[in-house]
Design a protein around this motif. Structure first.
Motif, mmCIF file in Angstrom:
data_model
loop_
_atom_site.group_PDB
_atom_site.id
_atom_site.type_symbol
_atom_site.label_atom_id
_atom_site.label_comp_id
_atom_site.label_asym_id
_atom_site.label_seq_id
_atom_site.Cartn_x
_atom_site.Cartn_y
_atom_site.Cartn_z
ATOM 1 N N GLU B 73 0.812 -1.217 0.000
ATOM 2 C CA GLU B 73 0.000 0.000 0.000
ATOM 3 C C GLU B 73 0.849 1.272 0.000
ATOM 4 O OE1 GLU B 73 -4.137 0.558 2.179
ATOM 5 O OE2 GLU B 73 -2.452 0.632 3.543
ATOM 6 N N THR B 74 1.862 1.308 0.882
ATOM 7 C CA THR B 74 2.661 2.527 1.006
ATOM 8 C C THR B 74 3.472 2.773 -0.268
ATOM 9 O OG1 THR B 74 2.799 2.091 3.361
ATOM 10 C CG2 THR B 74 4.291 3.733 2.499
ATOM 11 N N ALA B 75 4.046 1.701 -0.836
ATOM 12 C CA ALA B 75 4.811 1.838 -2.075
ATOM 13 C C ALA B 75 3.903 2.377 -3.176
ATOM 14 C CB ALA B 75 5.418 0.496 -2.473
ATOM 15 N N ALA B 76 2.687 1.839 -3.249
ATOM 16 C CA ALA B 76 1.726 2.292 -4.268
ATOM 17 C C ALA B 76 1.363 3.767 -4.046
ATOM 18 C CB ALA B 76 0.477 1.422 -4.234
ATOM 19 N N ASP B 77 1.196 4.166 -2.783
ATOM 20 C CA ASP B 77 0.877 5.569 -2.478
ATOM 21 C C ASP B 77 2.001 6.496 -2.943
ATOM 22 O OD1 ASP B 77 -1.463 4.800 -1.313
ATOM 23 O OD2 ASP B 77 -0.840 5.121 0.762
ATOM 24 N N ILE B 78 3.245 6.083 -2.686
ATOM 25 C CA ILE B 78 4.396 6.910 -3.070
ATOM 26 C C ILE B 78 4.417 7.103 -4.581
ATOM 27 C CG2 ILE B 78 6.940 6.973 -3.166
ATOM 28 C CD1 ILE B 78 6.865 5.373 -0.463
ATOM 29 N N VAL B 79 4.264 5.964 -5.312
ATOM 30 C CA VAL B 79 4.299 6.023 -6.774
ATOM 31 C C VAL B 79 3.128 6.864 -7.299
ATOM 32 C CG1 VAL B 79 4.034 4.622 -8.853
ATOM 33 C CG2 VAL B 79 5.598 3.892 -7.052
ATOM 34 N N ALA B 80 1.943 6.714 -6.697
ATOM 35 C CA ALA B 80 0.768 7.466 -7.153
ATOM 36 C C ALA B 80 0.984 8.969 -6.978
ATOM 37 C CB ALA B 80 -0.474 7.010 -6.387
ATOM 38 N N VAL B 81 1.545 9.372 -5.837
ATOM 39 C CA VAL B 81 1.804 10.801 -5.589
ATOM 40 C C VAL B 81 2.791 11.341 -6.620
ATOM 41 C CG1 VAL B 81 3.056 12.337 -4.005
ATOM 42 C CG2 VAL B 81 1.189 10.932 -3.143
ATOM 43 N N LEU B 82 3.843 10.553 -6.924
ATOM 44 C CA LEU B 82 4.854 11.014 -7.876
ATOM 45 C C LEU B 82 4.303 11.048 -9.303
ATOM 46 C CD1 LEU B 82 8.027 9.300 -6.410
ATOM 47 C CD2 LEU B 82 7.568 11.752 -6.520
ATOM 48 N N LEU B 83 3.399 10.132 -9.635
ATOM 49 C CA LEU B 83 2.780 10.142 -10.969
ATOM 50 C C LEU B 83 1.932 11.408 -11.124
ATOM 51 C CD1 LEU B 83 1.620 6.444 -11.521
ATOM 52 C CD2 LEU B 83 3.262 7.708 -12.903
ATOM 53 N N ASP B 84 1.232 11.778 -10.058
ATOM 54 C CA ASP B 84 0.360 12.965 -10.111
ATOM 55 C C ASP B 84 1.151 14.261 -10.062
ATOM 56 O OD1 ASP B 84 -2.014 11.675 -10.339
ATOM 57 O OD2 ASP B 84 -2.514 11.709 -8.207
ATOM 58 N N ASP B 85 2.090 14.343 -9.104
ATOM 59 C CA ASP B 85 2.703 15.646 -8.803
ATOM 60 C C ASP B 85 4.214 15.690 -8.991
ATOM 61 O OD1 ASP B 85 0.163 16.425 -7.987
ATOM 62 O OD2 ASP B 85 0.488 15.727 -5.941
ATOM 63 N N GLY B 86 4.835 14.569 -9.378
ATOM 64 C CA GLY B 86 6.290 14.535 -9.470
ATOM 65 C C GLY B 86 6.796 15.414 -10.594
ATOM 66 N N PRO B 87 8.100 15.757 -10.639
ATOM 67 C CA PRO B 87 9.122 15.426 -9.636
ATOM 68 C C PRO B 87 8.969 16.219 -8.334
ATOM 69 C CG PRO B 87 10.069 16.385 -11.669
ATOM 70 C CD PRO B 87 8.603 16.533 -11.751
ATOM 71 N N LEU B 88 9.268 15.526 -7.228
ATOM 72 C CA LEU B 88 9.209 16.143 -5.905
ATOM 73 C C LEU B 88 10.473 15.758 -5.141
ATOM 74 C CD1 LEU B 88 5.590 15.099 -4.833
ATOM 75 C CD2 LEU B 88 6.279 17.408 -5.452
ATOM 76 N N THR B 89 10.885 16.581 -4.185
ATOM 77 C CA THR B 89 11.999 16.179 -3.325
ATOM 78 C C THR B 89 11.496 15.081 -2.383
ATOM 79 O OG1 THR B 89 11.461 17.723 -1.568
ATOM 80 C CG2 THR B 89 12.904 18.542 -3.304
ATOM 81 N N ALA B 90 12.441 14.384 -1.753
ATOM 82 C CA ALA B 90 12.067 13.301 -0.840
ATOM 83 C C ALA B 90 11.185 13.825 0.291
ATOM 84 C CB ALA B 90 13.320 12.633 -0.281
ATOM 85 N N THR B 91 11.543 14.983 0.842
ATOM 86 C CA THR B 91 10.767 15.545 1.954
ATOM 87 C C THR B 91 9.352 15.898 1.505
ATOM 88 O OG1 THR B 91 12.844 16.479 2.717
ATOM 89 C CG2 THR B 91 10.862 17.275 3.796
ATOM 90 N N GLU B 92 9.234 16.500 0.309
ATOM 91 C CA GLU B 92 7.899 16.831 -0.218
ATOM 92 C C GLU B 92 7.080 15.564 -0.435
ATOM 93 O OE1 GLU B 92 9.073 20.805 -2.872
ATOM 94 O OE2 GLU B 92 9.055 18.809 -3.797
ATOM 95 N N THR B 93 7.730 14.536 -0.978
ATOM 96 C CA THR B 93 7.024 13.278 -1.251
ATOM 97 C C THR B 93 6.488 12.679 0.043
ATOM 98 O OG1 THR B 93 8.598 12.905 -3.045
ATOM 99 C CG2 THR B 93 7.212 11.045 -2.413
ATOM 100 N N ALA B 94 7.353 12.603 1.076
ATOM 101 C CA ALA B 94 6.930 12.032 2.359
ATOM 102 C C ALA B 94 5.755 12.826 2.933
ATOM 103 C CB ALA B 94 8.093 11.996 3.336
ATOM 104 N N ALA B 95 5.820 14.161 2.813
ATOM 105 C CA ALA B 95 4.755 14.997 3.358
ATOM 106 C C ALA B 95 3.439 14.772 2.597
ATOM 107 C CB ALA B 95 5.162 16.467 3.292
#
Lengths: 95, 160
Positions: B73-95
């Motif tokens: 679930e968490t891996a999928a959430d990370i990838v989904a956020v980056l697909l929508d809003d990437g590129p992001l820094t690591a801190t932005e992604t975690a937030a």
């Protein structure tokens, strides 16, 4: 009535604690880190507490032993949680 | 009447990357029975991170590794956020995902290894967005997988 309620509580408590420890073990297998080991052990003391209760209900040892064991497990659990928090902080700085 | 073998085949098709334990649990079968039928079915068994996942034919090795990860679930959430809003820094992604930095850092290594995530100029991106988005649609974590994932989120949050 009181015995039925106690048996029910012991049963539910033991099964629920078992499930929580199973989840913690799966997480520990993934992370393989000291904080996760300590958190898993802390949760295992909750399961141990429930098992001590079951052992008393089955008359496996006297009430005094049960009492001492329960409070000893409380102390162990607090110690493990404190150690988990402490090692997590050290790990975080190193990263 | 549907045979046990057909039921197993249907489950692997609907849930690519499923693990033997999940088949045993969901279909209420014995582990040996599941193993027996899996060996005789047209499915691909692939060892990913110490567990054998089963896939219908037609997924290449990259896709199989990706699916095994995206079932988390968490891996999928990370990838989904980056697909929508990437590129992001690591801190932005975690937030954005709502996870501790240590949770992101653990998943980041595995996602990068599978080619699902890359770092460009200090920002995280999904290198193959179309393929990844299609696989993200197919991946569906089981309840125990979700529980373990949420437990690690909680512990990382508390200890971070």
């Amino acid at each position: 009535m009181a015995t039925v309620l106690l048996s029910l509580l012991l049963g539910v408590g033991t099964v629920a604690a078992g499930l929580v420890v199973a989840v913690a073990l799966a997480a520990l297998l993934q992370r393989r880190s000291v904080p996760y080991l300590l958190v898993t052990l802390a949760l295992a003391t909750v399961l141990a507490r429930a098992l001590v209760g079951v052992a008393l209900a089955l008359d496996l040892f006297p009430d005094q032993t049960h009492h001492t064991l329960e409070h000893a497990l409380d102390a162990v659990m607090v110690g493990l949680v404190v150690a988990a928090v402490y090692t997590a902080r050290r790990g975080g700085v190193g990263e | 009447m549907t045979s046990t073998r057909d039921r197993i085949a249907a489950r692997v098709r609907s849930d690519p990357g499923i693990h033997v334990n999940a088949l045993v649990r969901d279909l209420d079968l014995a582990p040996g029975q599941v193993q027996y039928h899996l060996r005789r079915l047209d499915v691909v068994g692939d060892e990913q991170f110490g567990r054998t996942h089963y896939y219908p034919p037609g997924y290449d090795p990259w896709e199989r590794a990706a699916l095994a990860l995206l079932r988390r679930e968490t891996a999928a959430d990370i990838v989904a956020v980056l697909l929508d809003d990437g590129p992001l820094t690591a801190t932005e992604t975690a937030a954005r995902v709502g996870i501790a930095d240590s949770t992101l850092s653990w998943h980041r290594g595995r996602l990068a290894e599978a080619g699902l995530l890359a770092s460009e100029d200090g920002r995280l991106v999904v290198p193959e967005p179309e393929r990844t988005a299609a696989l993200l649609d197919r991946a569906d974590p089981s309840i125990p997988e979700r529980l373990v994932d949420r437990f690690t989120r909680l512990v990382d949050d508390l200890l971070d």
